[in-house]
Design a protein around this motif. Sequence first.
Motif, PDB file in Angstrom:
ATOM      1  N   ASN A 182      -3.611  -7.068  -7.487  1.00 32.53           N
ATOM      2  CA  ASN A 182      -4.243  -6.402  -8.624  1.00 32.53           C
ATOM      3  C   ASN A 182      -3.171  -5.867  -9.552  1.00 32.53           C
ATOM      4  O   ASN A 182      -2.110  -5.417  -9.117  1.00 32.53           O
ATOM      5  CB  ASN A 182      -5.107  -5.232  -8.147  1.00 32.53           C
ATOM      6  CG  ASN A 182      -6.345  -5.684  -7.411  1.00 32.53           C
ATOM      7  OD1 ASN A 182      -7.074  -6.543  -7.886  1.00 32.53           O
ATOM      8  ND2 ASN A 182      -6.582  -5.108  -6.241  1.00 32.53           N
ATOM      9  N   PRO A 217     -10.402  -3.175  -6.189  1.00 31.69           N
ATOM     10  CA  PRO A 217     -10.348  -1.919  -5.447  1.00 31.69           C
ATOM     11  C   PRO A 217     -11.740  -1.341  -5.244  1.00 31.69           C
ATOM     12  O   PRO A 217     -12.628  -1.510  -6.076  1.00 31.69           O
ATOM     13  CB  PRO A 217      -9.494  -1.017  -6.338  1.00 31.69           C
ATOM     14  CG  PRO A 217      -8.690  -1.954  -7.177  1.00 31.69           C
ATOM     15  CD  PRO A 217      -9.577  -3.130  -7.403  1.00 31.69           C
ATOM     16  N   GLU A 249       0.823  -1.204   0.000  1.00 33.51           N
ATOM     17  CA  GLU A 249       0.000   0.000   0.000  1.00 33.51           C
ATOM     18  C   GLU A 249       0.861   1.259   0.000  1.00 33.51           C
ATOM     19  O   GLU A 249       0.508   2.252  -0.651  1.00 33.51           O
ATOM     20  CB  GLU A 249      -0.948  -0.019   1.196  1.00 33.51           C
ATOM     21  CG  GLU A 249      -2.016  -1.102   1.090  1.00 33.51           C
ATOM     22  CD  GLU A 249      -3.078  -0.990   2.166  1.00 33.51           C
ATOM     23  OE1 GLU A 249      -4.239  -1.321   1.871  1.00 33.51           O
ATOM     24  OE2 GLU A 249      -2.740  -0.565   3.290  1.00 33.51           O
ATOM     25  N   VAL A 289      -6.145  -1.179  -0.033  1.00 32.87           N
ATOM     26  CA  VAL A 289      -6.547  -2.251  -0.942  1.00 32.87           C
ATOM     27  C   VAL A 289      -7.196  -3.361  -0.126  1.00 32.87           C
ATOM     28  O   VAL A 289      -6.556  -3.958   0.739  1.00 32.87           O
ATOM     29  CB  VAL A 289      -5.335  -2.824  -1.704  1.00 32.87           C
ATOM     30  CG1 VAL A 289      -5.808  -3.847  -2.740  1.00 32.87           C
ATOM     31  CG2 VAL A 289      -4.539  -1.727  -2.379  1.00 32.87           C
ATOM     32  N   PHE A 319      -6.591  -0.068 -10.905  1.00 28.98           N
ATOM     33  CA  PHE A 319      -6.681   1.181 -10.155  1.00 28.98           C
ATOM     34  C   PHE A 319      -6.853   2.410 -11.050  1.00 28.98           C
ATOM     35  O   PHE A 319      -7.232   3.476 -10.565  1.00 28.98           O
ATOM     36  CB  PHE A 319      -5.414   1.391  -9.319  1.00 28.98           C
ATOM     37  CG  PHE A 319      -5.152   0.308  -8.310  1.00 28.98           C
ATOM     38  CD1 PHE A 319      -5.790   0.313  -7.082  1.00 28.98           C
ATOM     39  CD2 PHE A 319      -4.270  -0.725  -8.591  1.00 28.98           C
ATOM     40  CE1 PHE A 319      -5.559  -0.680  -6.146  1.00 28.98           C
ATOM     41  CE2 PHE A 319      -4.020  -1.724  -7.661  1.00 28.98           C
ATOM     42  CZ  PHE A 319      -4.664  -1.708  -6.441  1.00 28.98           C
ATOM     43  N   GLU A 379      -5.629  -9.985  -3.158  1.00 27.78           N
ATOM     44  CA  GLU A 379      -6.338  -8.710  -3.213  1.00 27.78           C
ATOM     45  C   GLU A 379      -7.706  -8.835  -3.882  1.00 27.78           C
ATOM     46  O   GLU A 379      -7.860  -9.546  -4.878  1.00 27.78           O
ATOM     47  CB  GLU A 379      -5.498  -7.671  -3.945  1.00 27.78           C
ATOM     48  CG  GLU A 379      -4.261  -7.247  -3.160  1.00 27.78           C
ATOM     49  CD  GLU A 379      -3.490  -6.110  -3.807  1.00 27.78           C
ATOM     50  OE1 GLU A 379      -2.634  -5.541  -3.120  1.00 27.78           O
ATOM     51  OE2 GLU A 379      -3.754  -5.793  -4.989  1.00 27.78           O
TER      52      GLU A 379
END
Length: 252
Positions: free
Chosen positions: A220, A251, A17, A119, A225, A248
């Motif tokens: 991801n 998002p 992150e 995330v 994103f 993940e």
Amino acid sequence: MTDAFTRDWQAWHDRREAALQEPHGWLSLTALHWPGDEPEGLDGLPGLWSAEGAKLTVTAEAAEGLAIDGESVDGTAVVTAPAWIDHGDRRLEIALRGGRAAVRVRDPQAPTRTGFTGVPAYAIDPAWVVPARFTPEPDTLTVGSVRPGLEQPLRITGSVAFDLAGEPRRLTAADGGDGRLWLLFRDATNGDTTAGFRQLTTDAPAADGAVALDFNRALNMPCAFTDHGTCPLPPPGNALDVPVTAGELAPR
């Protein structure tokens, strides 16, 4: 007390992150331009731009604030992708995609970055650390991308074989750097709880080919994103027909 497996995953997730939130990381993308053969303006950018293959030409005045390696652009400058051009707090990534130079704008004030809240991910589960066997099969494979009409080469290193949901599986592996394997894959969660496809990077396989696939660390792709990504698609056949409920989530 939190066990070592959970602590290691949390530290890794925190680093993930933090990397996304870097001022010019993947969350900072605000535009992707494909300059033509003739000089032209690009929305939101000063100067005139053109591209021929990997070479990009920009013409601007010093007062317009473009800089290459700390030197102001005052007149015409030529760079070869990959390269960077600075414009105030923004960085202009000169990327090579499909044999052409593209201009991608990275802005720390991008809403995708300033509004980032983390995330989401599945609860971690050691059962999703799957033993596999790597077989080297070097090759170069051309795959499509999330941008229609854009193809990209993947440096294939081989394949990994493993069992999942009681069935033998195989995924094509690309070069992840430093001997690691990079797996682009689809699974039955895509479009539901996860994005269209995900990626997983492993440690370098052992001398006998043994390698662990820790799907808790499935990530991801950047294109999950931002609308300005150029992510390559998974190789043909890299689709698991079972849900991989690890790693993940899509998002928010």
